[in-house]
Scaffold this active site. Structure first.
Site, short mmCIF file in Angstrom:
data_model
loop_
_atom_site.label_atom_id
_atom_site.label_comp_id
_atom_site.label_asym_id
_atom_site.label_seq_id
_atom_site.Cartn_x
_atom_site.Cartn_y
_atom_site.Cartn_z
N SER A 114 16.37 72.13 23.32
CA SER A 114 15.50 70.96 23.23
C SER A 114 14.25 71.38 22.44
O SER A 114 14.15 72.52 22.00
CB SER A 114 15.14 70.47 24.63
OG SER A 114 14.55 71.53 25.35
N LEU A 141 13.27 70.68 19.44
CA LEU A 141 13.41 71.02 18.03
C LEU A 141 12.62 70.05 17.15
O LEU A 141 12.50 70.25 15.94
CB LEU A 141 14.88 71.02 17.61
CG LEU A 141 15.75 72.13 18.19
CD1 LEU A 141 17.18 72.00 17.69
CD2 LEU A 141 15.19 73.50 17.82
N ILE A 145 9.89 64.01 15.15
CA ILE A 145 9.16 64.20 13.89
C ILE A 145 10.12 64.10 12.70
O ILE A 145 9.80 63.52 11.66
CB ILE A 145 8.42 65.57 13.88
CG1 ILE A 145 7.41 65.62 15.03
CG2 ILE A 145 7.75 65.83 12.54
CD1 ILE A 145 6.27 64.61 14.92
N TYR A 162 2.68 65.72 33.61
CA TYR A 162 3.22 67.09 33.61
C TYR A 162 4.72 67.08 33.38
O TYR A 162 5.30 68.04 32.89
CB TYR A 162 2.95 67.79 34.94
CG TYR A 162 1.51 68.19 35.15
CD1 TYR A 162 0.81 68.92 34.18
CD2 TYR A 162 0.85 67.87 36.33
CE1 TYR A 162 -0.52 69.29 34.39
CE2 TYR A 162 -0.47 68.25 36.54
CZ TYR A 162 -1.15 68.95 35.56
OH TYR A 162 -2.45 69.32 35.78
N LYS A 207 26.16 80.61 14.42
CA LYS A 207 27.13 80.33 15.49
C LYS A 207 26.68 79.24 16.47
O LYS A 207 27.46 78.34 16.80
CB LYS A 207 27.48 81.63 16.24
CG LYS A 207 28.74 81.53 17.10
CD LYS A 207 30.03 81.43 16.29
CE LYS A 207 30.50 82.82 15.85
NZ LYS A 207 31.61 82.74 14.87
N LYS A 224 28.14 78.20 4.17
CA LYS A 224 28.88 78.63 5.37
C LYS A 224 28.76 77.56 6.47
O LYS A 224 29.77 77.17 7.08
CB LYS A 224 28.31 79.97 5.84
CG LYS A 224 28.99 80.49 7.07
CD LYS A 224 28.42 81.86 7.44
CE LYS A 224 29.01 82.31 8.77
NZ LYS A 224 28.34 83.52 9.25
N CYS A 284 -10.89 54.61 28.97
CA CYS A 284 -10.30 54.08 30.19
C CYS A 284 -10.96 54.68 31.44
O CYS A 284 -12.10 54.33 31.71
CB CYS A 284 -8.79 54.23 30.17
SG CYS A 284 -8.00 52.99 31.21
N GLY A 308 -12.40 57.32 31.57
CA GLY A 308 -13.63 57.87 31.01
C GLY A 308 -14.75 56.84 31.02
O GLY A 308 -15.92 57.17 31.28
N GLU A 322 -10.62 52.68 43.43
CA GLU A 322 -9.40 53.51 43.30
C GLU A 322 -9.57 54.81 44.10
O GLU A 322 -8.63 55.29 44.73
CB GLU A 322 -9.15 53.85 41.82
CG GLU A 322 -7.92 54.74 41.62
CD GLU A 322 -7.65 55.09 40.15
OE1 GLU A 322 -8.48 54.77 39.29
OE2 GLU A 322 -6.58 55.68 39.91
N HIS A 355 -7.33 51.67 25.32
CA HIS A 355 -6.94 52.97 24.75
C HIS A 355 -6.89 52.89 23.22
O HIS A 355 -5.84 52.55 22.66
CB HIS A 355 -5.54 53.36 25.25
CG HIS A 355 -5.49 53.73 26.68
ND1 HIS A 355 -5.47 55.03 27.12
CD2 HIS A 355 -5.47 52.96 27.79
CE1 HIS A 355 -5.42 55.05 28.44
NE2 HIS A 355 -5.42 53.80 28.87
N GLU A 407 -6.73 55.22 21.15
CA GLU A 407 -5.89 56.27 20.56
C GLU A 407 -4.49 55.77 20.19
O GLU A 407 -3.88 56.28 19.26
CB GLU A 407 -5.81 57.49 21.49
CG GLU A 407 -5.01 57.34 22.79
CD GLU A 407 -5.79 56.73 23.93
OE1 GLU A 407 -6.80 56.04 23.67
OE2 GLU A 407 -5.38 56.93 25.10
N1 GLN Z 1 -7.07 54.91 36.96
C1 GLN Z 1 -7.77 53.94 36.22
C2 GLN Z 1 -7.21 52.53 36.43
O1 GLN Z 1 -6.09 52.39 36.85
C3 GLN Z 1 -7.83 54.30 34.75
C4 GLN Z 1 -6.50 54.31 34.06
C5 GLN Z 1 -6.49 55.02 32.74
O2 GLN Z 1 -7.37 55.84 32.44
N2 GLN Z 1 -5.49 54.76 31.93
O3 GLN Z 1 -7.87 51.56 36.17
#
Ligand code: GLN
Length: 534
Positions: free
Chosen positions: A16, A18, A22, A57, A192, A226, A384, A386, A408, A510, A512
């Site tokens: 995996s 590889l 991309i 993770y 091989k 080959k 978010c 952050g 939360e 987000h 990004e």
């Molecule tokens: N845990 C936060 C929420 O659910 C922020 C979620 C996040 O950063 N994507 O509102």
């Protein structure tokens, strides 16, 4: 079913990681640059309905599309390379396939038949692939099959590919990505494992048309011949994929290897244009020849696994190139930041980004980092969670509410400056129930965000349950913590900025997810610019 769409499958063998994603995105880029319409799709062989409930993770970042699908991070590569949005249909999992087959069975749609992997599961897989091509009339659908051939869970997918090849041979090819290891003791590249992995595909009835061979050393003609002979492909269909300096080199390397040309030849498609990567190469030049350098601390609780923040790291590459700047990310674990060591941990950084996240772990470190950025006037960007933590920090240390929190983390706090919206309160299921996907936002004229975007109305992607509590808005604004982006329909606060600070901007959405090579994200570009000024 579109008669004209061609289907390209990308499978992986030997190991995996590889880089199927991309390679697939690079091929798509080349075909797109010849003027074809192309989309990319990822088939994931796990039982989860989507990766939204997976721990980073386990699976790295969860990428979110405009239509609110929580998807595999490869879709991020697809969008960054092609500059075309993807959707739910671009990511299918085994869980989703089975869910839909079982729902059909419950509705009685199989008319009393025994429901089986073949034909019902494989039919559903083929439907999900072909519907993507026909709905949008794409010239090419490139479908990447997750996992490695030989895995039990990918068998139904390989069988679906076999059937599609059998049903519409002239419209379907298979590219198999393999590894050619170098044995330093023997001083030789070894073919091989590739032969064995092609054999495994053959056992499942699939003959690959093209082999893309990952290697650390150049493949000479005799080794290519080959591989071709033993794996039953033409020798121009043995494509070398040598380790590259950056992922953005790969389309150029694949063009040199003529991957797109061989694909067109195998599918009998004429192309009027040669691939044109001029703009891409301009980006690559700026990316590799920066005039400046800045260090930005990325603070998160998953920093051991950098894939958890894939889109953020790539957005810095795009915004860096736009500013002719190399952005060096200092990965800082939020659980390792305390009031005592924050100055040392963040010593010398030009900017601080506090990353998205869920749950309590690492919250205190994030609060310390934001306090440090606010008091020391270091450019700050919150995404978010952050933004939510920036709100908590301000409420505690400026407004004077030491117990201020998000519900939360602390359900019954006296000062819930971040809280759950009414429509979230009755939700029990975890999967696909957050505020997800694209929402409009109106920017306040004169704000930093407005300056960055250069317009009033924007749309950005969300993935969260909790929100800024508008009961506190007036107090925050009076103290210089301004809401500069508001959802026009709900009045929810989407962006905040701090007065009397060189750059302190945080977004509930987000950004990004929408940064691409061709369209670096305005908020990342303006943040990097601010770090340069520092
Ligand atoms: N845990 C936060 C929420 O659910 C922020 C979620 C996040 O950063 N994507 O509102």
């Amino acid at each position: 079913m579109s008669e004209n769409t061609k289907y390209i499958f990308v499978t992986g063998g030997v190991t995996s990681s590889l880089g199927k994603g991309i390679i697939s995105a690079s091929l798509a880029k080349l075909l797109q640059s010849r003027g074809f319409s192309v989309t990319l799709q990822k088939l994931d062989p796990y039982i989860n309905v989507d990766p939204g409930t997976l721990n980073p993770y386990e699976h790295g970042e969860c990428f979110v599309t405009d239509d609110g699908a929580e998807t595999d991070l490869d879709l991020g590569h697809y969008e960054r390379f092609l500059n075309v949005p993807t959707s739910q249909s671009n990511n299918i999992t085994t869980g989703r396939i089975y869910q839909s087959v079982i729902e059909k069975e419950r509705r009685g749609e199989y008319l009393g038949k025994t429901v089986q992997i073949i034909p019902h599961i494989t039919d559903e897989i083929k439907r999900c692939i072909q519907i993507l091509g026909s709905k949008n009339d794409f010239d090419f659908v490139i479908t990447e099959i997750g996992g490695t051939v030989g895995d039990i869970e990918s068998l139904p997918y390989i069988e679906a590919v076999r059937q599609m090849k059998w049903e519409r041979d002239e419209d379907v090819i298979v590219i198999h990505l393999t590894l050619i290891p170098f044995l330093s003791a023997a001083g030789e590249l070894k073919t091989k494992p590739t032969q064995h992995s092609v054999k495994m595909l053959l056992e499942n009835g699939v003959q690959p048309d093209i082999l893309v061979c990952r290697t650390e050393h150049e493949l000479n003609q005799s080794i290519r011949n080959k591989i071709a002979k033993f794996c039953n492909v033409t020798s121009n269909a043995v494509i070398q994929s040598i380790d590259a300096e950056t992922i953005y080199d790969v389309p150029v390397l694949m063009m040199e290897e003529k991957l797109d040309e061989v694909v067109l030849e195998k599918l009998n498609v004429k192309s009027k244009k040669k691939p044109d990567l001029k703009k891409w190469e301009d980006f690559l030049y700026r990316h590799k020849h920066p005039k400046h350098q800045v260090t930005i601390a990325l603070i998160g609780k998953y920093v051991e696994l950098k894939d958890s923040y894939k889109s953020i790291a790539e957005a810095f590459n795009h915004a860096g190139a736009a500013n002719e700047t190399h952005v060096d990310i200092r990965w800082v674990h939020s659980e390792e930041i305390y009031a005592k060591n924050v100055a040392e941990k963040l010593d010398g950084v030009d900017g601080i980004l506090v990353a998205p996240g869920f749950g309590s772990r690492g919250i205190d470190g994030k609060i310390e980092a934001i306090k440090y950025a606010r008091e020391n006037k270091i450019p700050f960007f919150g995404i978010c969670l952050g933004m939510q933590i920036a709100t908590i920090e301000f409420a505690r240390n400026v407004l004077g509410y030491p117990d201020a929190h998000s519900t939360e983390m602390k359900e019954y706090t006296q000062h819930p400056v971040i809280c759950l919206m009414a429509e979230q309160k009755s939700i029990v299921n975890k999967g696909g129930t957050m505020r997800l996907g694209s929402y409009p936002c109106r920017l306040v004229k004169g704000s930093k965000a407005y300056k960055a975007y250069g317009k009033e109305m924007i749309e950005e992607r969300h993935r969260h349950r909790f929100e800024f509590n508008n009961d506190y808005k007036e107090q925050f604004e009076k103290a210089g913590f301004k809401a500069t982006g508001i959802n026009p329909d709900s009045g929810l606060v989407e962006i905040i900025e701090l007065d009397n600070h060189p750059y302190f901007v945080a977004a509930q959405f987000h950004p990004e997810y929408k940064s691409t090579v061709m369209n670096p994200h305005p908020l990342f570009v303006s943040f990097v610019k601010a770090t340069l000024k520092k």
